[in-house]
Scaffold this active site. Sequence first.
Site, PDB file in Angstrom:
ATOM      1  CB  SER A  27     -19.553  -5.981 -12.761  1.00 35.56           C
ATOM      2  OG  SER A  27     -19.697  -6.287 -11.394  1.00 35.56           O
ATOM      3  CB  THR A  28     -22.089  -0.623 -11.538  1.00 36.73           C
ATOM      4  OG1 THR A  28     -21.021   0.295 -11.814  1.00 36.73           O
ATOM      5  CG2 THR A  28     -21.976  -1.146 -10.118  1.00 36.73           C
ATOM      6  CB  SER A  29     -21.103   0.848 -16.198  1.00 35.93           C
ATOM      7  OG  SER A  29     -19.782   1.194 -15.858  1.00 35.93           O
ATOM      8  CE1 TYR A 166      -6.239   0.337 -17.749  1.00 36.23           C
ATOM      9  CE2 TYR A 166      -5.387   0.618 -19.980  1.00 36.23           C
ATOM     10  CZ  TYR A 166      -6.315   0.062 -19.109  1.00 36.23           C
ATOM     11  OH  TYR A 166      -7.313  -0.746 -19.595  1.00 36.23           O
TER      12      TYR A 166
HETATM   13  N1  LIG Z   1     -13.120   0.151 -22.398  1.00 32.59           N
HETATM   14  C1  LIG Z   1     -11.986  -0.089 -23.020  1.00 32.59           C
HETATM   15  O1  LIG Z   1     -11.685   0.498 -24.067  1.00 32.59           O
HETATM   16  C2  LIG Z   1     -11.041  -1.110 -22.465  1.00 32.59           C
HETATM   17  C3  LIG Z   1     -10.001  -1.554 -23.284  1.00 32.59           C
HETATM   18  C4  LIG Z   1      -9.114  -2.505 -22.796  1.00 32.59           C
HETATM   19  C5  LIG Z   1      -9.266  -2.976 -21.502  1.00 32.59           C
HETATM   20  N2  LIG Z   1     -10.282  -2.517 -20.721  1.00 32.59           N
HETATM   21  C6  LIG Z   1     -10.385  -3.053 -19.366  1.00 32.59           C
HETATM   22  O2  LIG Z   1     -11.643  -3.662 -19.207  1.00 32.59           O
HETATM   23  C7  LIG Z   1     -12.071  -3.534 -17.849  1.00 32.59           C
HETATM   24  C8  LIG Z   1     -13.438  -2.899 -17.817  1.00 32.59           C
HETATM   25  O3  LIG Z   1     -13.344  -1.615 -18.404  1.00 32.59           O
HETATM   26  P1  LIG Z   1     -14.634  -0.779 -18.822  1.00 32.59           P
HETATM   27  O4  LIG Z   1     -14.166   0.283 -19.756  1.00 32.59           O
HETATM   28  O5  LIG Z   1     -15.707  -1.681 -19.214  1.00 32.59           O
HETATM   29  O6  LIG Z   1     -15.015  -0.145 -17.402  1.00 32.59           O
HETATM   30  P2  LIG Z   1     -15.832   1.164 -17.071  1.00 32.59           P
HETATM   31  O7  LIG Z   1     -16.878   1.455 -18.063  1.00 32.59           O
HETATM   32  O8  LIG Z   1     -14.833   2.232 -16.780  1.00 32.59           O
HETATM   33  O9  LIG Z   1     -16.552   0.672 -15.733  1.00 32.59           O
HETATM   34  C9  LIG Z   1     -15.870   0.741 -14.570  1.00 32.59           C
HETATM   35  C10 LIG Z   1     -16.555  -0.144 -13.554  1.00 32.59           C
HETATM   36  O10 LIG Z   1     -15.643  -0.327 -12.505  1.00 32.59           O
HETATM   37  C11 LIG Z   1     -16.205   0.140 -11.280  1.00 32.59           C
HETATM   38  N3  LIG Z   1     -15.141   0.741 -10.530  1.00 32.59           N
HETATM   39  C12 LIG Z   1     -14.327   1.778 -10.879  1.00 32.59           C
HETATM   40  N4  LIG Z   1     -13.448   2.022  -9.901  1.00 32.59           N
HETATM   41  C13 LIG Z   1     -13.683   1.098  -8.929  1.00 32.59           C
HETATM   42  C14 LIG Z   1     -13.096   0.826  -7.675  1.00 32.59           C
HETATM   43  N5  LIG Z   1     -12.087   1.573  -7.194  1.00 32.59           N
HETATM   44  N6  LIG Z   1     -13.592  -0.183  -6.931  1.00 32.59           N
HETATM   45  C15 LIG Z   1     -14.638  -0.928  -7.369  1.00 32.59           C
HETATM   46  N7  LIG Z   1     -15.234  -0.721  -8.567  1.00 32.59           N
HETATM   47  C16 LIG Z   1     -14.765   0.289  -9.321  1.00 32.59           C
HETATM   48  C17 LIG Z   1     -17.316   1.085 -11.688  1.00 32.59           C
HETATM   49  O11 LIG Z   1     -18.333   1.033 -10.719  1.00 32.59           O
HETATM   50  P3  LIG Z   1     -18.912   2.302  -9.914  1.00 32.59           P
HETATM   51  O12 LIG Z   1     -18.806   3.498 -10.816  1.00 32.59           O
HETATM   52  O13 LIG Z   1     -20.302   1.877  -9.629  1.00 32.59           O
HETATM   53  O14 LIG Z   1     -18.059   2.394  -8.717  1.00 32.59           O
HETATM   54  C18 LIG Z   1     -17.797   0.457 -12.991  1.00 32.59           C
HETATM   55  O15 LIG Z   1     -18.696  -0.585 -12.702  1.00 32.59           O
HETATM   56  C19 LIG Z   1     -10.996  -2.725 -17.150  1.00 32.59           C
HETATM   57  O16 LIG Z   1     -10.092  -3.573 -16.506  1.00 32.59           O
HETATM   58  C20 LIG Z   1     -10.299  -2.003 -18.280  1.00 32.59           C
HETATM   59  O17 LIG Z   1      -8.972  -1.677 -17.963  1.00 32.59           O
HETATM   60  C21 LIG Z   1     -11.170  -1.604 -21.172  1.00 32.59           C
END
Ligand SMILES: NC(=O)c1ccc[n+]([C@@H]2O[C@H](COP(=O)([O-])OP(=O)(O)OC[C@H]3O[C@@H](n4cnc5c(N)ncnc54)[C@H](OP(=O)(O)O)[C@@H]3O)[C@@H](O)[C@H]2O)c1
Length: 276
Positions: A27-29, A166
Amino acid sequence: MLKVGKTLAAKKMDLNLKGKIAFISGSTSGIGFTTARILLEEGMKVYINGRKEETVNTAVTELKNTTESNEVYGIVADFRNPEEVMRLLQELPEIDVLVNNVGIYNSQSFFETTSKQWEEQFQVNLMSGVSLSNHCLQKMLCKKWGRIIFISSECAYLVPNDMISYSATKAAIHALSRGLSQLTRGTGVTVNTVVPGSTLSEGAKHFIADKAVKEGSNPKTVERDFFRKERTQSLLERFASTDEVATTIAYLCSPLSSATNGTVIRVDGGSTGSVF
Ligand SMILES: NC(=O)c1ccc[n+]([C@@H]2O[C@H](COP(=O)([O-])OP(=O)(O)OC[C@H]3O[C@@H](n4cnc5c(N)ncnc54)[C@H](OP(=O)(O)O)[C@@H]3O)[C@@H](O)[C@H]2O)c1
């Protein structure tokens, strides 16, 4: 009439979350960060998480500055590393709300995806939720109140050719979430799954940039063609903002969603295309 409508829109809804404690993985981004901001604005104490001290500290500072709340704390742990997960569980206080948000994704051919990458995606996307829920659910059941929310993806339904591993992790989340909800019978605990569609997070921006390199294109063209060629059923026809997804997550965290349990809420802009 217009005047009444305006007055209603200006009045902020109280989600009745004041004083409750949440943990949001990854949740850092992105969606997790925006969810943390909304929950802090609702008066919750929020624990955020990421892999590195630096990004966690930056996110904590940003959340303090943008919400005027000091009730935000960071726990550094990489969900690929079982020892770090153990340490996280030891550090984590008793929580009321668990948002299993962390998820890693990229665009990759099935034939080029290694066993190690399959394992890593299952470890981060699925097993993080298993470990955290295993740690928290029993205590929630004893208190007879709690919320567990799993963040799935439109890919669980669409299974794009370049995101098979995924998509498999996200499909598995649905069974896990439904299974855990069945353990909450007769309590005030709920377990639900949120299905975001394509959402413009930092991760999605990297995904687009990476795809552009692989396709010998540029991010603008990839983004435009994405909805024309790959998310053809999308009614939104654009990436959602993280706010558009996080508001639904915040609602499910709240006592207002008490009759919603064991189910799936889509915030996919219509991309999955199915009626049920
Ligand atoms: N964005 C989309 O289009 C989308 C669509 C459908 C579903 N989702 C789902 O929604 C969720 C959030 O996605 P998002 O796109 O908002 O994420 P994101 O922008 O990729 O952010 C990833 C976050 O996860 C942390 N992270 C990554 N790998 C990690 C690990 N191994 N251990 C702990 N923390 C980790 C990162 O923190 P650090 O970098 O600080 O480690 C960052 O805070 C995910 O489950 C994704 O599959 C996203």
